[in-house]
Enzyme design. Structure first.
Site, short mmCIF file in Angstrom:
data_model
loop_
_atom_site.label_atom_id
_atom_site.label_comp_id
_atom_site.label_asym_id
_atom_site.label_seq_id
_atom_site.Cartn_x
_atom_site.Cartn_y
_atom_site.Cartn_z
N ASP A 37 0.77 -1.19 0.14
CA ASP A 37 -0.02 0.12 0.00
C ASP A 37 0.99 1.07 0.07
OD1 ASP A 37 -1.92 2.00 0.18
OD2 ASP A 37 -2.47 1.40 2.25
N HIS A 38 1.06 1.90 -1.19
CA HIS A 38 1.85 2.91 -1.17
C HIS A 38 1.39 4.15 -2.26
CE1 HIS A 38 6.46 2.11 -0.41
NE2 HIS A 38 5.61 1.06 0.16
N THR A 104 3.66 2.05 10.99
CA THR A 104 3.78 3.36 11.21
C THR A 104 4.21 4.12 10.03
OG1 THR A 104 5.98 2.97 11.74
CG2 THR A 104 4.58 2.90 13.62
N GLU A 106 6.12 5.32 5.97
CA GLU A 106 6.88 6.05 5.61
C GLU A 106 6.59 7.36 5.04
OE1 GLU A 106 5.79 3.54 3.61
OE2 GLU A 106 6.93 1.92 4.71
N ASN A 109 5.22 8.02 1.52
CA ASN A 109 3.69 8.05 1.17
C ASN A 109 2.94 9.02 1.94
OD1 ASN A 109 4.22 5.72 -0.68
ND2 ASN A 109 4.57 4.67 1.15
N GLY A 174 12.16 -3.80 14.92
CA GLY A 174 12.96 -3.91 16.08
C GLY A 174 12.55 -4.42 17.32
N ALA A 177 9.80 -2.54 19.32
CA ALA A 177 8.57 -2.66 18.65
C ALA A 177 8.00 -3.86 18.54
CB ALA A 177 9.08 -2.09 17.13
#
Length: 317
Positions: A37-38, A104, A106, A109, A174, A177
């Site tokens: 989804d971008h 979360t 980018e 986008n 990570g 997260a």
């Protein structure tokens, strides 16, 4: 046994091509589909980026497989209430149902409307609140919410999801997260076969499935396949938080000038050796993944699906 699905990359292919890939994936024996989804592709060479919610409606007409978004950001570009309505409708339409993978996001986008791009700690807080809002809406009841980041007034989904509850999988890259995701996720999304990270998720109480994706480039000429990856997906090799903070495809092109073909050759499975493809997927199974989604880079889609149908998927079963 780890299930093997196919990854539909909206950044690289047109809607018509993605629909063809969904048909070919099901016919080849893949059991699940995932879709990105971008708003923008990672670079100009990829050259595509259709609206995922329109694509999911079209996918409902060509495949019976379950589909997972990998991943949607429901916090900035789209309000979580709008995302919830889109996801519920997609779930109703898709014969195999929708699993909503969220993250979360980018800056690439999410900055497009001029909103401030917050640091990760704030984005993680926004995501947890957004998931809580969406889950409440998925029940089909009327929702009013006044939180730190979102307000919802008298909202109700009159077309709620068929899946009750609709699974929400949370992306984490990570250890901290992953531990945080265990507290509110129905499953974990991560892209590398990291046993320690998955162990931290499980130790923190995460009980849902662990799913991820891997890019490959099948082709009879390995050197040519490496060149294809280097041209289209060098962003796969960017370290750290660069993928989350760079704002435009041009910035990614500048950053990936540091990525060499030798780096691609050592990191991405390229060519037509079935042992290498099987070994890469076994690595995900051994790390504890429940589902892994394979995306073929480049236009050699027919050959890829024939190769996986005949030489890879049977060995995974």
């Amino acid at each position: 046994m780890t299930a093997c699905g196919y990854f539909l990359s909206c950044e690289e292919f047109t809607p018509a091509q993605l629909l063809d890939q969904a048909r070919l994936a099901e016919a080849a024996g893949f059991t699940h589909l995932a879709v990105s989804d971008h708003f923008h592709p990672w670079n100009e060479a990829q050259g595509s980026s259709p609206f995922v919610w329109g694509l999911l409606g079209a996918l409902s007409q060509v495949t019976d497989l379950p589909v997972t978004t990998l991943v949607t950001c429901p916090t900035v570009r789209l309000h979580p209430a709008v995302t919830a309505q889109a996801a519920a409708t997609a779930d109703v339409l898709l014969p195999g149902g929708l699993r909503l993978g969220v993250g979360t996001g980018e800056a690439l986008n999410e900055h497009i409307l001029g909103d401030h791009w917050p640091p990760f700690a704030v984005r993680a807080e926004m995501l947890a609140e957004a998931v809580a809002v969406m889950r409440e809406l998925f029940t089909g009841g009327q929702v009013s919410h006044r939180g730190v980041h979102y307000t919802v007034e008298n909202a109700r989904l009159y077309t709620p999801p068929t899946s009750r509850p609709l699974p929400v999988y949370v992306s984490a890259f990570g250890p901290r997260a992953a531990e945080a995701a265990a507290g509110f996720a129905d499953g974990l999304v991560t892209m590398t076969p990291d046993r320690e990270l998955i162990g931290r998720y499980r130790a923190a109480g995460g009980e849902g499935p662990v799913i991820g994706g891997v890019k490959v480039c099948w082709g009879p000429d390995r050197e040519q396949a490496v060149g294809t990856v280097h041209r289209l997906w060098p962003s796969e090799l960017l370290p750290g938080e660069l993928a989350q903070v760079l704002p435009t495809p041009r910035h990614f092109e500048q950053a990936t000038e540091l990525v060499t073909e030798e780096m691609v050759a050592s990191a991405v499975t390229c060519g037509d050796d079935p042992e290498e493809h099987v070994e890469r997927l076994h690595g995900y199974a051994e790390a504890g993944f429940d589902e892994v989604y394979v995306g073929q880079i480049g236009q050699a889609q027919q050959g890829f699906f024939a190769f996986y149908r005949e030489q890879v998927l049977p060995r995974l079963r």
